[in-house]
Design a protein around this motif. Structure first.
Motif, PDB file in Angstrom:
ATOM      1  N   GLU A 220       0.823  -1.213   0.000  1.00 26.36           N
ATOM      2  CA  GLU A 220       0.000   0.000   0.000  1.00 26.36           C
ATOM      3  C   GLU A 220       0.857   1.262   0.000  1.00 26.36           C
ATOM      4  OE1 GLU A 220      -2.940   0.120   3.044  1.00 26.36           O
ATOM      5  OE2 GLU A 220      -4.009  -1.652   2.328  1.00 26.36           O
ATOM      6  N   LEU A 221       1.877   1.285   0.846  1.00 24.19           N
ATOM      7  CA  LEU A 221       2.750   2.454   0.909  1.00 24.19           C
ATOM      8  C   LEU A 221       3.564   2.609  -0.369  1.00 24.19           C
ATOM      9  CD1 LEU A 221       3.930   2.136   4.619  1.00 24.19           C
ATOM     10  CD2 LEU A 221       2.495   3.944   3.669  1.00 24.19           C
ATOM     11  N   ALA A 222       3.981   1.475  -0.959  1.00 24.07           N
ATOM     12  CA  ALA A 222       4.744   1.528  -2.204  1.00 24.07           C
ATOM     13  C   ALA A 222       3.929   2.199  -3.307  1.00 24.07           C
ATOM     14  CB  ALA A 222       5.153   0.118  -2.626  1.00 24.07           C
ATOM     15  N   ILE A 223       2.662   1.832  -3.419  1.00 31.99           N
ATOM     16  CA  ILE A 223       1.799   2.418  -4.450  1.00 31.99           C
ATOM     17  C   ILE A 223       1.733   3.930  -4.303  1.00 31.99           C
ATOM     18  CG2 ILE A 223      -0.604   2.584  -5.214  1.00 31.99           C
ATOM     19  CD1 ILE A 223      -0.835  -0.442  -4.631  1.00 31.99           C
ATOM     20  N   LYS A 224       1.689   4.417  -3.074  1.00 34.38           N
ATOM     21  CA  LYS A 224       1.624   5.860  -2.839  1.00 34.38           C
ATOM     22  C   LYS A 224       2.899   6.571  -3.318  1.00 34.38           C
ATOM     23  CE  LYS A 224      -1.643   5.831   1.007  1.00 34.38           C
ATOM     24  NZ  LYS A 224      -2.630   6.702   0.334  1.00 34.38           N
ATOM     25  N   HIS A 225       3.983   5.808  -3.441  1.00 32.12           N
ATOM     26  CA  HIS A 225       5.248   6.377  -3.906  1.00 32.12           C
ATOM     27  C   HIS A 225       5.538   6.005  -5.365  1.00 32.12           C
ATOM     28  CE1 HIS A 225       6.838   7.989  -0.069  1.00 32.12           C
ATOM     29  NE2 HIS A 225       6.083   7.043   0.486  1.00 32.12           N
ATOM     30  N   GLY A 226       4.542   5.493  -6.071  1.00 33.34           N
ATOM     31  CA  GLY A 226       4.745   5.125  -7.463  1.00 33.34           C
ATOM     32  C   GLY A 226       5.585   3.878  -7.633  1.00 33.34           C
ATOM     33  N   ILE A 227       5.501   2.983  -6.662  1.00 36.07           N
ATOM     34  CA  ILE A 227       6.324   1.770  -6.640  1.00 36.07           C
ATOM     35  C   ILE A 227       5.425   0.547  -6.562  1.00 36.07           C
ATOM     36  CG2 ILE A 227       8.058   0.488  -5.291  1.00 36.07           C
ATOM     37  CD1 ILE A 227       9.021   3.249  -4.240  1.00 36.07           C
ATOM     38  N   GLN A 228       5.842  -0.538  -7.197  1.00 34.73           N
ATOM     39  CA  GLN A 228       5.149  -1.818  -7.065  1.00 34.73           C
ATOM     40  C   GLN A 228       6.071  -2.787  -6.338  1.00 34.73           C
ATOM     41  OE1 GLN A 228       3.119  -3.403 -10.524  1.00 34.73           O
ATOM     42  NE2 GLN A 228       3.637  -5.491  -9.948  1.00 34.73           N
ATOM     43  N   ALA A 229       5.638  -3.286  -5.194  1.00 38.62           N
ATOM     44  CA  ALA A 229       6.442  -4.202  -4.380  1.00 38.62           C
ATOM     45  C   ALA A 229       6.023  -5.645  -4.640  1.00 38.62           C
ATOM     46  CB  ALA A 229       6.278  -3.865  -2.898  1.00 38.62           C
ATOM     47  N   SER A 230       7.010  -6.530  -4.779  1.00 38.73           N
ATOM     48  CA  SER A 230       6.728  -7.946  -5.030  1.00 38.73           C
ATOM     49  C   SER A 230       7.444  -8.815  -4.009  1.00 38.73           C
ATOM     50  CB  SER A 230       7.192  -8.351  -6.434  1.00 38.73           C
ATOM     51  OG  SER A 230       7.113  -9.762  -6.602  1.00 38.73           O
ATOM     52  N   PHE A 231       6.695  -9.771  -3.441  1.00 40.56           N
ATOM     53  CA  PHE A 231       7.257 -10.718  -2.475  1.00 40.56           C
ATOM     54  C   PHE A 231       7.373 -12.116  -3.075  1.00 40.56           C
ATOM     55  CE2 PHE A 231       5.898  -7.213   0.124  1.00 40.56           C
ATOM     56  CZ  PHE A 231       6.818  -7.167   1.157  1.00 40.56           C
TER      57      PHE A 231
END
Length: 435
Positions: A220-231
């Motif tokens: 959620e926080l990544a999206i706010k920074h224009g980032i997509q996080a993958s686990f």
């Protein structure tokens, strides 16, 4: 918080709704927004949640063979119990409160959070308590260009990268702590856009809650920074994978049972470690639950490939670290795709099994490179191999019951079947014009 404190919060707050979530077998948090009046009522009377959560996979495809849910049952609501101790407030969602729940009734045996709760109860009955914590590694990509990593180059422990993206880093540290997921450390890992976070330790259920929520909150926080996080455990074949190292210690009356004055291996730790190592091949799907999980286990990539242990040895499955009160086992098998409730339940139950049976630690310590030790037993190489091992395991059934093992094995067999009928890019590239 306890129930009374949660009730007082809602009576004084101007917030009229709450995020309520449950965890499925794949480790995904599923939930709904609920009016605070319904939340308060559910504190005394469990609320209904659709049984389908046990009847579909990570892509919402329904299992064809399923004892936990199905068309023949009509997908009824099942009872879910809100846990007031899981209460937290999400500052980036305008201060919205959030609570976690687990299941009761006929589905309690296949509920991940409920399974961990049962193991914790067994630990308490045996006279112990436990402390656990997860380390998560993950890759970050540009949201508008998901094939492009956030940063370039192999730059582990980079201070420069932390400075380049300090707004995101600062948000992770401060916002997560405000939301009840305090971090111990955060740094870049080896790989473009790779990061690692160590979550502060806690009692097992709280530790698993923190680990589960961490993934959600980071995304959620990544999206706010224009980032997509993958686990994903192994998003890039040419790069090291992403781990979910699990730290654990056993305690009795505020005393760490793994601690000794001379730094030697405590007897209880020896029993515990022997149990974890003995059961590791039988419980592998609880640590590595996906097809992709097994592509992480490759030599010289920081992921273990064998049933092994060593003191301060990052090539082994279990790394013993710390002294005195900080003595603990770092279990390096789980990947970033692991369900933390299942991984913690499996590891804790295995350690307790070793103590119960006073298992001797027959496997000698690995003092060198475990990747090159031919005497060590290899970990299962594929999800199918691991699943069949668990399916036929008497230890798995003894630890978690027939209902859970049968259902969980079915879900992993389904995962294998979906993979085996897929036509991959590799197959197209190799065979389209090659035969």
């Amino acid at each position: 918080m306890n129930k009374k404190q949660v009730q007082e919060y809602f009576s004084k707050s101007e917030v009229h709704y709450c995020q309520v979530a449950v965890c499925d077998l794949d480790g995904l948090l599923r939930g709904k927004l609920m009016h605070r009046d319904k939340v308060l009522k559910a504190m005394d009377d469990p609320f209904g949640f659709c049984e389908v959560i046990f009847g579909w996979d990570v892509q919402d495809s329904l299992y064809e063979s399923n004892q936990g849910s199905g068309w023949d049952r009509g997908f009824p609501d099942v009872k879910a119990n809100i846990d007031p101790s899981s209460f937290r407030v999400l500052p980036w969602r305008d201060g919205m409160p959030m609570l976690l729940a687990d299941f009761s009734g006929s589905n309690v045996e296949i509920c991940p959070r409920g399974l961990l709760r049962k193991v914790v109860s067994d630990v308490k009955t045996a006279g112990f308590s436990a402390r656990m914590a997860m380390e998560w590694e993950w890759f970050n990509f540009r949201k508008d260009q998901p094939e492009v990593p956030l940063s370039t180059g192999m730059f582990g422990y980079s201070v420069l990268r932390a400075g380049q993206f300090h707004e995101f880093w600062n948000d992770l540290f401060s916002r997560l702590e405000e939301a009840g997921v305090p971090l111990e450390g955060l740094h870049t890992e080896t790989g473009p856009g790779a990061m690692e976070a160590a979550i502060q330790h806690a009692a097992p259920l709280d530790a698993a809650d923190r680990a589960s929520l961490f993934k959600l909150f980071v995304k959620e926080l990544a999206i706010k920074h224009g980032i997509q996080a993958s686990f994903m455990a192994k998003p890039k074949a040419e790069l090291p994978g992403c781990s979910g190292h699990l730290h654990q210690s056993l305690w009795m009356k505020e005393q760490n049972c793994f601690s000794t004055e001379d730094g030697s291996l405590a007897k209880l730790q020896e029993y515990y470690l022997a149990g974890v190592l003995l059961t590791l091949p039988d419980l592998m799907p609880m640590y590595a639950p996906t097809i992709n999980s097994y592509k992480r286990f490759a030599s010289r990539t920081w992921a273990p490939t064998s049933v092994s242990w060593g003191v301060e040895n990052r090539t082994t499955a279990c790394r013993l670290i710390g002294t005195e009160e900080e003595s603990r086992i770092e279990f390096r098998v789980p990947g970033a795709d692991a369900n933390p409730y299942l991984a913690m339940a499996a590891s804790l139950a295995s350690g307790l099994y070793g103590i119960k049976h006073k298992l001797d630690l027959e496997l000698p310590e690995t003092t060198g490179n475990a990747y090159e030790d031919q005497k060590l037993k290899n970990l299962p190489q594929t999800l199918n191999e691991a699943t069949q091992k668990m399916k036929n395991s008497t230890i798995a059934t003894e630890l978690f019951g027939e209902a859970f093992v049968q259902h969980f094995v079915m879900t992993r067999e389904w995962e294998v079947a979906q993979y085996e009928k897929a036509v991959t890019d590799w197959e197209i590239s190799r065979y389209f014009e090659g035969i």
